[in-house]
Every structure is written in C-alpha cells, then in structure tokens.
Design an enzyme around this catalytic site. Structure first.
Site, PDB file in Angstrom:
ATOM      1  N   HIS A   1       4.736   0.176  -0.064  1.00  0.00           N
ATOM      2  CA  HIS A   1       5.651  -0.537   1.041  1.00  0.00           C
ATOM      3  C   HIS A   1       4.782  -1.698   1.333  1.00  0.00           C
ATOM      4  CE1 HIS A   1       3.553   2.816   3.061  1.00  0.00           C
ATOM      5  NE2 HIS A   1       3.715   1.950   4.270  1.00  0.00           N
TER       6      HIS A   1
ATOM      7  N   ARG B   1       8.089  -8.766  15.596  1.00  0.00           N
ATOM      8  CA  ARG B   1       8.563  -7.330  15.293  1.00  0.00           C
ATOM      9  C   ARG B   1       7.284  -6.448  15.622  1.00  0.00           C
ATOM     10  NH1 ARG B   1       7.645  -4.324  10.452  1.00  0.00           N
ATOM     11  NH2 ARG B   1       9.278  -2.547  10.443  1.00  0.00           N
TER      12      ARG B   1
ATOM     13  N   ASP C   1       0.921   5.005   2.038  1.00  0.00           N
ATOM     14  CA  ASP C   1      -0.042   5.777   3.068  1.00  0.00           C
ATOM     15  C   ASP C   1      -0.650   7.091   2.626  1.00  0.00           C
ATOM     16  OD1 ASP C   1       1.013   4.016   4.864  1.00  0.00           O
ATOM     17  OD2 ASP C   1       2.787   5.053   5.487  1.00  0.00           O
TER      18      ASP C   1
ATOM     19  N   HIS D   1       0.846  -1.296  -0.030  1.00  0.00           N
ATOM     20  CA  HIS D   1       0.064  -0.118   0.124  1.00  0.00           C
ATOM     21  C   HIS D   1       0.845   1.216   0.021  1.00  0.00           C
ATOM     22  CE1 HIS D   1       1.128  -0.276   4.223  1.00  0.00           C
ATOM     23  NE2 HIS D   1       0.959   0.738   4.301  1.00  0.00           N
TER      24      HIS D   1
HETATM   25  C1  LIG Z   1      -7.847  -1.064   3.992  1.00  0.00           C
HETATM   26  C2  LIG Z   1      -7.632   0.347   4.305  1.00  0.00           C
HETATM   27  C3  LIG Z   1      -7.063   0.428   5.840  1.00  0.00           C
HETATM   28  C4  LIG Z   1      -6.572   1.915   6.055  1.00  0.00           C
HETATM   29  C5  LIG Z   1      -7.683   2.341   5.409  1.00  0.00           C
HETATM   30  C6  LIG Z   1      -8.072   1.482   4.106  1.00  0.00           C
HETATM   31  O1  LIG Z   1      -9.281   1.582   3.529  1.00  0.00           O
HETATM   32  C7  LIG Z   1      -6.923   1.963   2.951  1.00  0.00           C
HETATM   33  C8  LIG Z   1      -5.781   2.665   3.592  1.00  0.00           C
HETATM   34  C9  LIG Z   1      -5.374   1.868   5.027  1.00  0.00           C
HETATM   35  C10 LIG Z   1      -4.287   2.652   5.657  1.00  0.00           C
HETATM   36  C11 LIG Z   1      -2.567   2.363   5.568  1.00  0.00           C
HETATM   37  C12 LIG Z   1      -1.971   3.227   6.318  1.00  0.00           C
HETATM   38  C13 LIG Z   1      -2.170   3.501   7.454  1.00  0.00           C
HETATM   39  O2  LIG Z   1      -1.789   2.185   8.335  1.00  0.00           O
HETATM   40  C14 LIG Z   1      -3.704   3.608   7.675  1.00  0.00           C
HETATM   41  C15 LIG Z   1      -4.261   3.799   9.284  1.00  0.00           C
HETATM   42  C16 LIG Z   1      -4.341   4.745   6.779  1.00  0.00           C
HETATM   43  O3  LIG Z   1      -4.663   5.858   7.184  1.00  0.00           O
HETATM   44  O4  LIG Z   1      -4.559   4.044   5.649  1.00  0.00           O
HETATM   45  C17 LIG Z   1      -4.602   2.428   7.206  1.00  0.00           C
HETATM   46  C18 LIG Z   1      -6.050   2.150   7.213  1.00  0.00           C
HETATM   47  C19 LIG Z   1      -6.693   1.639   8.379  1.00  0.00           C
HETATM   48  O5  LIG Z   1      -6.086   0.683   8.986  1.00  0.00           O
HETATM   49  O6  LIG Z   1      -7.612   2.296   9.049  1.00  0.00           O
HETATM   50  O1  LIG Z   2       5.257  -2.180  10.049  1.00  0.00           O
HETATM   51  C1  LIG Z   2       5.519  -1.829   9.188  1.00  0.00           C
HETATM   52  O2  LIG Z   2       6.897  -1.903   8.826  1.00  0.00           O
HETATM   53  C2  LIG Z   2       4.751  -0.915   7.856  1.00  0.00           C
HETATM   54  C3  LIG Z   2       3.475  -0.496   8.569  1.00  0.00           C
HETATM   55  C4  LIG Z   2       2.627   0.091   7.596  1.00  0.00           C
HETATM   56  O3  LIG Z   2       3.113   0.366   6.606  1.00  0.00           O
HETATM   57  C5  LIG Z   2       1.560   0.890   8.145  1.00  0.00           C
HETATM   58  O4  LIG Z   2       0.935   0.719   9.209  1.00  0.00           O
HETATM   59  O5  LIG Z   2       0.946   1.661   7.422  1.00  0.00           O
HETATM   60 FE   LIG Z   3       2.094   2.120   5.501  1.00  0.00          FE
END
Ligand SMILES: C=C1C[C@]23C[C@@]1(O)CC[C@H]2[C@@]12CC[C@H](O)[C@@](C)(C(=O)O1)[C@H]2[C@@H]3C(=O)O
Ligand SMILES: O=C(O)CCC(=O)C(=O)O
Ligand SMILES: [Fe+2]
Length: 330
Positions: free
Chosen positions: A257, A267, A199, A197
């Site tokens: 990443h 971890r 961020d 994904h």
């Molecule tokens: C599948 C999902 C989890 C996420 C929200 C989403 O719909 C798409 C983006 C995901 C992500 C990835 C980065 C972060 O870990 C996170 C908190 C974010 O802002 O976008 C997660 C979201 C989540 O886990 O709520």
């Molecule tokens: O744990 C990691 O190294 C990556 C986690 C990550 O990409 C995330 O929380 O969005």
């Molecule tokens: Fe991430």
C-alpha cells in the site's frame, strides 16, 4: 449485511468489485468467514460497527492535529525519528522520503522525547494510552475471529502476541500536506506521501480524517493496479502484516500500500501496528502447512526480522529473505 460494495477492485471472490467491509455487529460466524476471505484475497478490509467510542477517536485526532499545528522548532524537540519520535520527509534510515511529517511512538513505552510543553505532555500521553488500549482490543478481537475462521485450535495464537506486555506495537501519526496546483497539475500523476510498502508487523489498524490518500496494490492484476481506498473517518482499515503472512504460511497476504497527497486538503492518519515481543518466534503454524501448501518460511525471531527490515528500503519485499530451505532448518 457484511460485505458492502465500495471501490472497484479486480478480484476472484469479490467479482466486479469492491474493498471488503466487515460489519462487526453481524453474526460471529459470518464475520469470521468474511475476514478470512478478505485477508486471503487482499490482506485488507474495512471494519464498521466496531466498539471504539467516538470520543476516544475524536480526542486522538484533536491532540494529533494540535501537535502538527505547532511550529517546526517545537515539533523537532520530539525528533529526529530514530526510529521513534518526530520525523519530516525522511522515512526510515535508508534514504526513503515522502511528503509527510509524522510522529512514531512505542505503544508500551514512555513517550520518546519532549512532546510540546509539560502540561500538554500529560494530556497527550493519556489520550494516546486510551486510544492504544481501545485499538489494541479491536485488533485482538479481529485476530481471534481470524484464528477461528482459519479453524485454528488455539484461537489466541495471534492475539496473545499483541496482548503480551512486551509486545513491540507502535502508534504512528502521519500528517500529509495539501499542495497548491493549477488545474493541469491536478490531472497529473499524484505526489507520493508515503511510498509503496508492506507493514512488517502482525496487523495494522488505520483510521484517517475524511481526506483521500490511501491506496492498496490489487494483488489479482498482473502488473498490479493501485486501488484508491475511499476515506471513512468512522471506520478502521485493517491490513495483514508480514509476520501474519509468515505465521499463516503465506495463506494470508501482507498487502502492499501507499499514501498519496491530495491537492484539496491536509490528511492525518493514525496507525496502530500490532507487533510481537522482540524475543517471540515467528514461524508457520503447523496447521497451515499442508501438502498443497508446503512450508514457505523459516522460523525467525521478531528481533531478527526487525534488524533486517531496518537495513532495507521501505519498498523491499523483505519476507522473501526468510524463505524456508529444508536443508537449513533441519
Ligand atoms: C524504511 C523503513 C521505515 C520503516 C522501517 C524501514 O526500514 C522499512 C519498513 C518501514 C515501516 C513501514 C511501516 C511502519 O510505518 C513502520 C514504523 C514499520 O514498522 O516499518 C515503518 C518503519 C519506520 O518508519 O521506522
Ligand atoms: O497514511 C496512510 O494512509 C498510510 C500510512 C502507512 O502505510 C504507514 O504508516 O505504514
Ligand atoms: Fe503502512
């Protein structure tokens, strides 16, 4: 020295080559240039000699590990993640899964639910607040160096959004199990802890214990190759988020990443996502729009982007849905 050779990556500028390392104790002008180069090329770099005290980091790690060591029934009192709170294996609302348990917290709000017992709850929130305060300051310092390196007139263009008391920043603790396997299994393709994904926010600052797992998708190879990031518990790993890619009109790249699970140890990563306030408008900064780089993204609010992202899967290239079409914005 500013850029130190670590891991091989295919690259234009870091020929040969390596994940960029930015030494924050070096001259500002050097750090600015190196940060811009790293963000243009990878959207990712490692920061050393930052000012975050060891004890702030150590306390955060200790309370995190203490939380994940609790019985599942206790941890579940802080869940299910919706999106904040404790989650296990399920990531987001659309069916994504991984070998991870996590705690997702808002950086500016009260803790979402009961986290362990009452007296620990107070200690937990003090440690989180102190960690968030320090890491937010580091994020703003980096964003200001970046704005200076890009030659922006307003050097607080990015950091202002994170400093705003309404900033929608998050803190995520990810805990990845190790797994038992025989020697043959160990040589097979690894298990995914947190899938591919980008961020969504402006900037991400991640640190972990000394266990490997994080990988970045190298942008300069055609098919894309996964580059392992060697762990360094003393450093912070920084990545550009989708909102910063949009604000810089695609000049800086939001790196894809993932995190793999290893067979040798558990971890834990602690991840700060610096996000703008919900009502903030995200649009390409006029200085980033040129004849060579015409406008690429339309304007959107962070709230609109968030709504879209929560309707999509983890690995979706969501920023593509916000491409600029001249006739729509006129
Ligand atoms: C599948 C999902 C989890 C996420 C929200 C989403 O719909 C798409 C983006 C995901 C992500 C990835 C980065 C972060 O870990 C996170 C908190 C974010 O802002 O976008 C997660 C979201 C989540 O886990 O709520
Ligand atoms: O744990 C990691 O190294 C990556 C986690 C990550 O990409 C995330 O929380 O969005
Ligand atoms: Fe991430």
């Amino acid at each position: 020295m500013v850029v130190v050779s670590t891991t091989p990556v295919q690259s234009k500028r870091y020929i040969g080559t390596e994940i960029p390392v930015i030494d924050l104790s070096c001259r500002r002008e050097i750090a600015q240039e190196e940060i811009v180069n790293a963000c243009e090329e990878y959207g990712f770099f490692k920061v050393i000699n930052h000012a975050i005290p060891n004890d702030v980091v150590a306390k955060m790690e200790a309370v995190g590990l203490e939380f994940f060591a609790k019985p599942v029934t206790e941890k579940q009192q802080a869940g299910p993640a919706n999106p904040l709170g404790y989650g296990c294996k399920s990531i987001g609302p659309n069916g994504d899964t991984g070998e991870v348990e996590y705690l997702l917290l808002h950086a500016n709000q009260q803790l979402p639910a009961k986290i362990i017992c009452e007296e620990n709850q107070i200690e937990f929130s003090c440690v989180v607040m102190e960690y968030v305060g320090s890491v937010k300051e580091l994020a703003c310092e980096i964003l200001e160096l970046l704005a200076q390196g890009l030659g922006l007139e307003d050097t607080e263009t990015f950091s202002r959004l994170i400093r705003d008391i309404e900033s929608d920043s998050l803190l995520r603790l990810n805990h990845y199990p190790s797994y038992n396997c025989n020697k043959e299994d160990n040589n097979k393709v690894g298990r995914v802890g947190f899938g591919e994904h980008s961020d969504p926010q402006i900037i991400t600052l991640l640190r972990s214990n000394g266990v490997a797992g994080l990988q970045i998708l190298s942008p300069s190879t055609d098919a894309g190759s996964w580059v392992p990031v060697p762990p360094d518990p003393a450093a912070f790993f920084v990545n550009v988020g989708d909102a910063l890619q949009a604000m810089t009109n695609g000049r800086l790249v939001s790196v894809r990443h993932r995190a793999m699970v290893t067979s040798y140890a558990t971890r834990m990563s602690t991840v700060f996502f610096g996000g703008p306030p919900l009502h903030a408008w995200i649009s390409p900064i006029p200085e980033m729009i040129t004849t060579q780089r015409p406008r690429r993204y339309r304007s959107f609010t962070w709230s609109e982007f968030k709504k879209m992202m929560y309707s999509l899967r983890l690995g979706h290239n969501r920023l593509e849905l916000f491409r600029f079409k001249a006739e729509e914005e006129a």
